[in-house]
Design a protein around this motif. Structure first.
Motif, mmCIF file in Angstrom:
data_model
loop_
_atom_site.group_PDB
_atom_site.id
_atom_site.type_symbol
_atom_site.label_atom_id
_atom_site.label_comp_id
_atom_site.label_asym_id
_atom_site.label_seq_id
_atom_site.Cartn_x
_atom_site.Cartn_y
_atom_site.Cartn_z
ATOM 1 N N THR A 182 23.142 -30.878 3.267
ATOM 2 C CA THR A 182 23.161 -31.363 4.597
ATOM 3 C C THR A 182 23.026 -30.883 5.639
ATOM 4 O OG1 THR A 182 25.528 -29.995 4.210
ATOM 5 C CG2 THR A 182 26.084 -32.171 3.488
ATOM 6 N N ALA A 183 22.383 -29.643 5.399
ATOM 7 C CA ALA A 183 21.165 -28.777 6.181
ATOM 8 C C ALA A 183 22.210 -27.870 6.881
ATOM 9 C CB ALA A 183 20.271 -30.040 7.093
ATOM 10 N N VAL A 184 23.713 -28.273 6.414
ATOM 11 C CA VAL A 184 24.549 -27.188 7.441
ATOM 12 C C VAL A 184 24.110 -25.695 7.543
ATOM 13 C CG1 VAL A 184 26.978 -27.094 8.114
ATOM 14 C CG2 VAL A 184 26.066 -29.294 7.844
ATOM 15 N N LEU A 185 23.831 -25.759 6.206
ATOM 16 C CA LEU A 185 24.035 -24.292 5.706
ATOM 17 C C LEU A 185 22.111 -23.315 6.100
ATOM 18 C CD1 LEU A 185 26.084 -24.121 2.746
ATOM 19 C CD2 LEU A 185 26.115 -23.749 5.372
ATOM 20 N N ILE A 186 21.677 -24.895 6.494
ATOM 21 C CA ILE A 186 19.784 -24.133 6.852
ATOM 22 C C ILE A 186 19.841 -23.545 8.302
ATOM 23 C CG2 ILE A 186 17.615 -24.429 7.564
ATOM 24 C CD1 ILE A 186 17.954 -27.146 5.172
ATOM 25 N N ASN A 187 19.380 -21.943 8.270
ATOM 26 C CA ASN A 187 19.748 -21.981 8.936
ATOM 27 C C ASN A 187 17.908 -20.303 9.547
ATOM 28 O OD1 ASN A 187 20.014 -18.841 8.733
ATOM 29 N ND2 ASN A 187 22.449 -19.553 8.386
ATOM 30 N N LYS A 188 17.184 -20.254 10.432
ATOM 31 C CA LYS A 188 16.166 -18.753 10.526
ATOM 32 C C LYS A 188 16.856 -17.663 9.894
ATOM 33 C CE LYS A 188 18.256 -16.111 13.924
ATOM 34 N NZ LYS A 188 18.228 -15.639 15.711
ATOM 35 N N ASN A 189 17.751 -17.312 9.369
ATOM 36 C CA ASN A 189 17.896 -16.019 8.338
ATOM 37 C C ASN A 189 17.661 -16.492 7.226
ATOM 38 O OD1 ASN A 189 19.034 -14.447 10.076
ATOM 39 N ND2 ASN A 189 20.957 -15.044 10.304
ATOM 40 N N ASN A 190 17.593 -17.817 6.655
ATOM 41 C CA ASN A 190 17.310 -18.024 5.179
ATOM 42 C C ASN A 190 15.941 -19.713 5.069
ATOM 43 O OD1 ASN A 190 18.751 -20.885 5.619
ATOM 44 N ND2 ASN A 190 20.403 -20.257 5.170
ATOM 45 N N ILE A 191 15.766 -19.777 6.236
ATOM 46 C CA ILE A 191 14.563 -20.612 6.245
ATOM 47 C C ILE A 191 13.460 -20.748 5.231
ATOM 48 C CG2 ILE A 191 13.232 -20.290 8.267
ATOM 49 C CD1 ILE A 191 14.305 -23.823 6.757
ATOM 50 N N ASP A 192 13.389 -18.902 5.447
ATOM 51 C CA ASP A 192 12.039 -19.066 4.570
ATOM 52 C C ASP A 192 12.291 -18.430 2.765
ATOM 53 O OD1 ASP A 192 10.648 -17.975 6.616
ATOM 54 O OD2 ASP A 192 10.746 -15.741 6.886
ATOM 55 N N CYS A 193 13.318 -18.887 2.721
ATOM 56 C CA CYS A 193 13.402 -19.121 1.476
ATOM 57 C C CYS A 193 12.765 -20.504 0.290
ATOM 58 C CB CYS A 193 14.747 -18.883 0.464
ATOM 59 S SG CYS A 193 15.130 -17.291 1.473
#
Length: 418
Positions: A182-193
């Motif tokens: 859903t991309a709702v939980l994607i943020n700048k803190n985990n995007i590098d993963c």
């Protein structure tokens, strides 16, 4: 003349047979064709290959061998060429000669989701709480490393899986990996993963926030989803948007294209809604009729041409019987290759030909109960037809046919279950 195989071509072994593919070209190979293909290395002439086959098989009829080899090369002309000069193109090989290991694998990590979309075929929601066993999943992935090629991580919402980032890291390192979220939980803190993934696939149901939120049954979901998309795009990670076409939005598809362009998304795909799971109640409300599907096909074709320099729009996914792929017929699987070419492993650990097939209808084995290497020794599709017959009886009770769920499965039922 030197026979050679085009660069970036892959040979995937399926037991004694194989699949030769590159981009959108694909050939099914029988065991004899696999044997001949393995002789083609670009540095030996056709005559040298013929002589080697003659010696190995103890066949004296050189002309017959030569004729068979030439016919084979000509029949696979999109991927096998000949040259006056040597061309040392080493092709990648995966799978195992003695096993039926798929090329593509869909992993449903959980049936839990932060949304309760009105059309969800699995009826996922925040109340569901089934998660695939992490240790057994990792054992399976480690075995498939170097054998399977691509993996799709999905759910439910895969990011609510308790060890999602660990699974993502391993898959991104060892497979061509896509994530459906859903991309709702994607943020700048985990995007590098996500840096190692091939694609993040996100469903967007409308360019109008209230309409999208009504589809997902979650207020604010549109803004949260688009924020996740923006974070991924800014990080340089490929994102694709998928949109379900309904009676309500079939005349507003350009608006979805404009939304994707506004957020610098480079790939867009439109799909149909099938009356399955929660979408059963939508059958006579927003699901397209046959005439409307034809109309949408023309619209999407025009959108592809109009926007070809701005965004890639996938071909309209609705297929009729002309799309049947007979190359898989001998495997008794779905003509899309489901069950042989591709697998799904559900959140319960069951190995199935397709996500749409309910776990209780058919499974080739469960990684919860057996190691994957043991399952490969016994898994087959012998009971698939019987399970599909049983499923059709269930569908009849709610006035549905197998073809309403999936055209491919409808063809399978017609050819194998009637």
């Amino acid at each position: 003349m030197y026979p050679y195989i085009l660069e970036n071509t892959i040979l995937h072994y399926l037991n004694k047979n194989g699949i030769l593919f590159r981009d959108n070209q694909r050939y099914m190979l029988n065991n004899i064709e696999v044997y001949m293909l393995e002789k083609i290395d670009g540095i030996r002439t056709k005559d040298e290959i013929v002589n080697e086959i003659s010696t190995e098989l103890e066949i004296e009829d050189i002309e017959k061998i030569s004729s068979i080899l030439e016919e084979f090369i000509e029949s696979k002309s999109l991927l096998i060429k000949t040259s006056k000069n040597p061309k040392n193109h080493i092709i990648k090989k995966n799978g195992i000669k003695t096993k039926n290991i798929p090329i593509y694998l869909v992993l449903s990590l959980t049936n839990k989701c932060i949304m309760s979309c009105k059309h969800c075929f699995k009826s996922c929601s925040t109340e569901n709480n089934t998660f695939i066993n992490y240790d057994k999943l990792m054992d399976t992935l480690k075995y498939l490393k170097g054998k399977a090629m691509s993996i799709q991580l999905t759910g439910g919402e895969p990011m609510v899986y308790h060890r999602f980032l660990d699974v993502l890291d391993y898959c991104g390192e060892n497979f061509d990996t896509t994530v459906t979220t859903t991309a709702v939980l994607i943020n700048k803190n985990n995007i590098d993963c996500f840096k190692k993934v091939k694609d993040i696939q996100v469903s967007v149901y409308s360019n109008i926030p209230k309409e999208h939120d009504a589809f997902t049954n979650l207020d604010g979901s549109f803004n949260a989803t688009m924020n996740g998309i923006d974070v991924a795009v800014k990080a340089g990670i490929p994102v694709s948007i998928s949109t379900i076409v309904t009676k309500n939005n079939k005349n507003k598809l350009q608006d979805i294209v404009d939304l994707a362009l506004e957020h610098d998304v480079k790939f867009l795909k439109f799909g149909t809604l099938r009356p399955f799971g929660r979408a059963i109640t939508l059958k006579n409300k927003i699901i397209l009729s046959s005439d409307e599907k034809d109309e949408v096909a023309k619209t999407i074709s025009n959108l592809c041409e109009k926007n070809k320099d701005k965004i890639h729009i996938g071909k309209w996914e609705d297929k009729d019987e002309s799309s049947s792929n007979n190359s898989f017929k001998e495997f008794h699987c779905f003509d899309c290759g489901g069950g042989i070419y591709q697998w799904c492993i559900s959140e319960y650990g069951n190995i199935k030909p397709c996500e749409f097939v309910p776990d209780e209808i058919f499974s080739m084995g469960s990684i919860e109960d057996e190691k994957i290497e043991n399952i490969l020794d016994i898994c087959n599709l012998n009971e698939l037809a019987r399970g599909m017959k049983r499923w059709q009886k269930d569908l009849n009770r709610i006035d549905l046919e197998m073809k309403d769920i999936c055209d491919t499965m409808g063809r399978y039922y017609k050819e194998n279950c009637i």
